[in-house]
Design an enzyme around this catalytic site. Structure first.
Site, PDB file in Angstrom:
ATOM      1  N   GLU B  64     -81.887 -12.021 -28.785  1.00 21.54           N
ATOM      2  CA  GLU B  64     -81.370 -11.917 -30.147  1.00 21.54           C
ATOM      3  C   GLU B  64     -80.012 -11.217 -30.185  1.00 21.54           C
ATOM      4  O   GLU B  64     -79.746 -10.314 -29.390  1.00 21.54           O
ATOM      5  CB  GLU B  64     -82.347 -11.115 -31.008  1.00 21.54           C
ATOM      6  CG  GLU B  64     -83.715 -11.754 -31.113  1.00 21.54           C
ATOM      7  CD  GLU B  64     -84.718 -10.859 -31.803  1.00 21.54           C
ATOM      8  OE1 GLU B  64     -85.615 -11.403 -32.460  1.00 21.54           O
ATOM      9  OE2 GLU B  64     -84.611  -9.619 -31.697  1.00 21.54           O
ATOM     10  N   LYS B  77     -75.803  -5.814 -31.558  1.00 21.57           N
ATOM     11  CA  LYS B  77     -76.664  -5.502 -30.427  1.00 21.57           C
ATOM     12  C   LYS B  77     -77.177  -6.796 -29.823  1.00 21.57           C
ATOM     13  O   LYS B  77     -77.524  -7.734 -30.540  1.00 21.57           O
ATOM     14  CB  LYS B  77     -77.845  -4.633 -30.861  1.00 21.57           C
ATOM     15  CG  LYS B  77     -78.808  -4.298 -29.722  1.00 21.57           C
ATOM     16  CD  LYS B  77     -79.760  -3.175 -30.070  1.00 21.57           C
ATOM     17  CE  LYS B  77     -80.951  -3.646 -30.883  1.00 21.57           C
ATOM     18  NZ  LYS B  77     -81.985  -2.605 -30.993  1.00 21.57           N
ATOM     19  N   ALA B 147     -93.575   2.639 -23.743  1.00 28.45           N
ATOM     20  CA  ALA B 147     -92.214   3.167 -23.555  1.00 28.45           C
ATOM     21  C   ALA B 147     -91.678   3.898 -24.791  1.00 28.45           C
ATOM     22  O   ALA B 147     -90.839   4.782 -24.684  1.00 28.45           O
ATOM     23  CB  ALA B 147     -91.270   2.041 -23.161  1.00 28.45           C
ATOM     24  N   THR B 209     -97.711  -1.093 -30.284  1.00 34.75           N
ATOM     25  CA  THR B 209     -98.280  -1.886 -29.189  1.00 34.75           C
ATOM     26  C   THR B 209     -97.421  -3.132 -29.008  1.00 34.75           C
ATOM     27  O   THR B 209     -96.636  -3.479 -29.882  1.00 34.75           O
ATOM     28  CB  THR B 209     -99.737  -2.287 -29.512  1.00 34.75           C
ATOM     29  OG1 THR B 209     -99.727  -3.082 -30.698  1.00 34.75           O
ATOM     30  CG2 THR B 209    -100.596  -1.053 -29.752  1.00 34.75           C
ATOM     31  N   VAL B 232     -94.765   0.156 -35.922  1.00 35.27           N
ATOM     32  CA  VAL B 232     -93.551  -0.115 -35.156  1.00 35.27           C
ATOM     33  C   VAL B 232     -93.683  -1.422 -34.393  1.00 35.27           C
ATOM     34  O   VAL B 232     -92.941  -2.368 -34.611  1.00 35.27           O
ATOM     35  CB  VAL B 232     -93.237   1.059 -34.199  1.00 35.27           C
ATOM     36  CG1 VAL B 232     -91.961   0.788 -33.415  1.00 35.27           C
ATOM     37  CG2 VAL B 232     -93.132   2.362 -34.974  1.00 35.27           C
ATOM     38  N   GLY B 233     -94.648  -1.473 -33.467  1.00 35.74           N
ATOM     39  CA  GLY B 233     -94.928  -2.705 -32.711  1.00 35.74           C
ATOM     40  C   GLY B 233     -93.684  -3.312 -32.098  1.00 35.74           C
ATOM     41  O   GLY B 233     -92.586  -2.795 -32.250  1.00 35.74           O
ATOM     42  N   GLY B 234     -93.868  -4.382 -31.372  1.00 38.33           N
ATOM     43  CA  GLY B 234     -92.726  -5.177 -30.895  1.00 38.33           C
ATOM     44  C   GLY B 234     -92.761  -6.418 -31.747  1.00 38.33           C
ATOM     45  O   GLY B 234     -93.307  -7.426 -31.364  1.00 38.33           O
ATOM     46  N   ASP B 235     -92.165  -6.338 -32.938  1.00 40.70           N
ATOM     47  CA  ASP B 235     -92.471  -7.338 -33.954  1.00 40.70           C
ATOM     48  C   ASP B 235     -91.827  -8.689 -33.699  1.00 40.70           C
ATOM     49  O   ASP B 235     -90.701  -8.781 -33.236  1.00 40.70           O
ATOM     50  CB  ASP B 235     -92.024  -6.827 -35.325  1.00 40.70           C
ATOM     51  CG  ASP B 235     -92.929  -5.729 -35.818  1.00 40.70           C
ATOM     52  OD1 ASP B 235     -94.127  -5.996 -35.946  1.00 40.70           O
ATOM     53  OD2 ASP B 235     -92.430  -4.618 -36.043  1.00 40.70           O
ATOM     54  N   SER B 300     -91.947  -1.517 -40.102  1.00 43.71           N
ATOM     55  CA  SER B 300     -90.650  -1.458 -39.417  1.00 43.71           C
ATOM     56  C   SER B 300     -90.487  -2.605 -38.424  1.00 43.71           C
ATOM     57  O   SER B 300     -91.382  -2.862 -37.616  1.00 43.71           O
ATOM     58  CB  SER B 300     -90.567  -0.117 -38.683  1.00 43.71           C
ATOM     59  OG  SER B 300     -89.545  -0.135 -37.734  1.00 43.71           O
ATOM     60  N   VAL B 301     -89.379  -3.290 -38.503  1.00 44.18           N
ATOM     61  CA  VAL B 301     -89.085  -4.315 -37.486  1.00 44.18           C
ATOM     62  C   VAL B 301     -87.774  -4.011 -36.766  1.00 44.18           C
ATOM     63  O   VAL B 301     -87.462  -4.618 -35.748  1.00 44.18           O
ATOM     64  CB  VAL B 301     -89.030  -5.738 -38.095  1.00 44.18           C
ATOM     65  CG1 VAL B 301     -90.374  -6.106 -38.712  1.00 44.18           C
ATOM     66  CG2 VAL B 301     -87.916  -5.869 -39.135  1.00 44.18           C
TER      67      VAL B 301
END
Lengths: 352, 352
Positions: B64, B77, B147, B209, B232-235, B300-301
């Protein structure tokens, strides 16, 4: 601190190393090889991820990101366009780019792309002319003698067999600079006092001017039958180089229509005006030049796939040339879940 | 070769230098300062150029680009998300970023952002909780100890006054790693054998997660009234952490709705389900927590403006810290129209 792991390092090609690479390979050979790479990627055009560039506009210019992917490798270019930069002694266009591995998302190479964009733009123009210009063309008019001009001239010499370039710029100093730089490179260079004079005997005309306005570099009466027009310009909405009447008489060839309709010469035409995608000509799916009298126009705006081809070309030369430095760019802890531990160990090493 | 000009050089912050910067400033102080920077940019949210991230998806992950601009400075980014990387010993998420000057388009700084993203994500979470969590909260449950976990714990300690973190992960080794890394930092760290145990007495729960699937880390019966959930996650599309019933009981706060509707927990809800933009709460334009019994959810993403704030923070510390190296990244000839002449002079210098 402990040495970064192999995965942490990304090869970086600086401007200095890019210049060394071009000098090592030779400008004309590099143009020929780049044109071949770009042509090969145009041939497999349908498999690429394609998206119009992502632009951030301001009153003075634009900053763009141009991503693409062939499913195995991902590439993007950062490029700006600031016509007012020249007055500040800065480049109108600067760029850098990156290749990454689609399977892991890890970067493979970071590279300067100001020089590389100049090279790929010229190589793309010459490759398109190889398919569209009349056979046996030996003379090219070059309207606009700025930063791109010498690259265009040498690409057309290497790829299309151009023997004479006829230079014109509204600023005679630009023409003098271009003629000086092209001296002794096997081209007959003719400096002209008007665009009309530059067009004399030319079967190809390349327009490459940078003002951000609706300009008319070429008017209808200047373009005779059979001519191939290579409209390069620094394209953007509101910026064109050709009179609309020329477009209406021409067979028009483009890179990626959704982008060219916004940025190219054809922004002057109806949204459904017929155009041909260049990749289809190369793939044998569409007709190129119809006959010797047709005016053909390559309405070039530059597309992400050309940058991708150029980055892959440079990447393929890295190991042999050694012309790069490694950047410690990717945090790569031994245990991927232990990013914080990497920081702790760096602190411990610092304290020791 | 001749030395590159001042304009040619772009300061680069390597992973090594980023670690040194964090250690120099201190993790908790940096979290507090980053949270303040991010909050200040949320306060001027309407003036930013906002666009959903530009994603290139493959079967194994996504790459991305996340650009934004405040009209003076531009930032973007590069970030990947590859859940399968961990099995290969690689980071799931790596990143780097760039700041540029809107007036000229010239880059101002290139920086690693794997570490910096971990820092800004935690700082954003803690800043949101400062506005949304019940007052006087001292205990946080931390579900998922990968992490991001230590960064979250320390950000909540620094910004929200959390005194106890209760850790749970389906992999006990991850919990052990996290507890080890947090030892001696002034937090009471409790390792738990279940998510339910971790939730005991916690008024804040952070879920973080990484599996790319519709998971249910939290079920409805686990969440009591008054709790603040920091998801939070890794969305990404197809990846959620909370049961839908929790969402229906919660006041939902998001960064940028067009992106969160696609990637966040709220992808499970109707497209018009009411959500509040966090910046509006900070700006006093919308209500935050309505009462002590409300469940609040920060879905949150991660948004480009948070990266922009973090990059500007690092950029502001460059001169004092000296923790960067200059990259010869921008071709900058004396005469901006004479790019080819720069190449010729490099060749002449090489031959001499």
């Amino acid at each position: 601190m402990t040495a970064p792991s192999r995965h942490a390092l990304v090869p970086f090609v600086s401007v200095d190393n890019m210049m060394k690479l071009v000098l090592h390979i030779g400008v004309e050979r590099m143009m020929t090889e780049l044109a071949a790479e770009i042509e090969a990627d145009f041939l497999r055009w349908p498999l690429f991820d394609k998206t119009p560039r992502v632009a951030s506009h301001s009153e003075v210019g634009v900053i763009e990101l141009m991503p693409t992917s062939d499913g195995e490798t991902y590439g993007f270019k950062y490029v700006n366009g600031h016509p007012s930069n020249m007055k500040k002694g800065l480049q109108t266009v600067t760029a850098f780019g990156l290749l990454a591995d689609v399977a892991t998302g890890y970067p493979l190479m970071l590279s300067e792309m100001t020089l590389l964009t100049a090279l790929r733009t010229a190589a793309t123009s010459a490759m398109a002319a190889k398919w569209l210009a009349p056979k046996g063309t030996r003379v090219m008019a070059m309207i606009g003698n700025g930063a791109q001009a010498e690259f265009q001239a040498l690409a057309f010499k290497a790829v299309c067999g151009i023997a004479e370039v006829r230079l014109y710029d509204i600023d005679p100093a630009a023409t003098a600079k271009c003629a000086r730089n092209l001296a002794g490179r096997g081209l007959n260079v003719v400096s002209c006092n008007s665009a009309e004079q530059a067009m004399e005997g030319a079967q190809i005309v390349t327009t490459c001017t940078a003002d951000k306005q609706y300009a008319t570099i070429l008017t209808d009466n200047m373009v005779g039958s059979g001519v191939h027009i290579n409209a390069v310009g620094g394209d953007c909405p509101g910026k064109t180089e050709l009179h609309r009447d020329i477009l209406l008489r021409s067979g028009i060839f483009v890179e990626y229509p959704p982008q060219t309709r916004i940025e190219g010469e054809i922004q002057q035409l109806e949204a459904d005006h017929p155009v041909t995608e260049l990749w289809q000509v190369i793939a044998g799916q569409a007709e190129g030049r119809s006959d010797a009298r047709q005016i053909t126009l390559f309405d070039s705006v530059g597309f992400a796939i050309e940058d991708f081809s150029a980055l892959r070309y440079v990447h393929s030369r890295l190991k042999d040339s050694g012309l790069y430095q490694n950047l410690d760019m990717i945090a790569d802890p031994d245990d991927p879940r232990d990013l914080f531990g990497m920081l702790l160990r760096a602190g411990a090493a610092q304290a020791a």
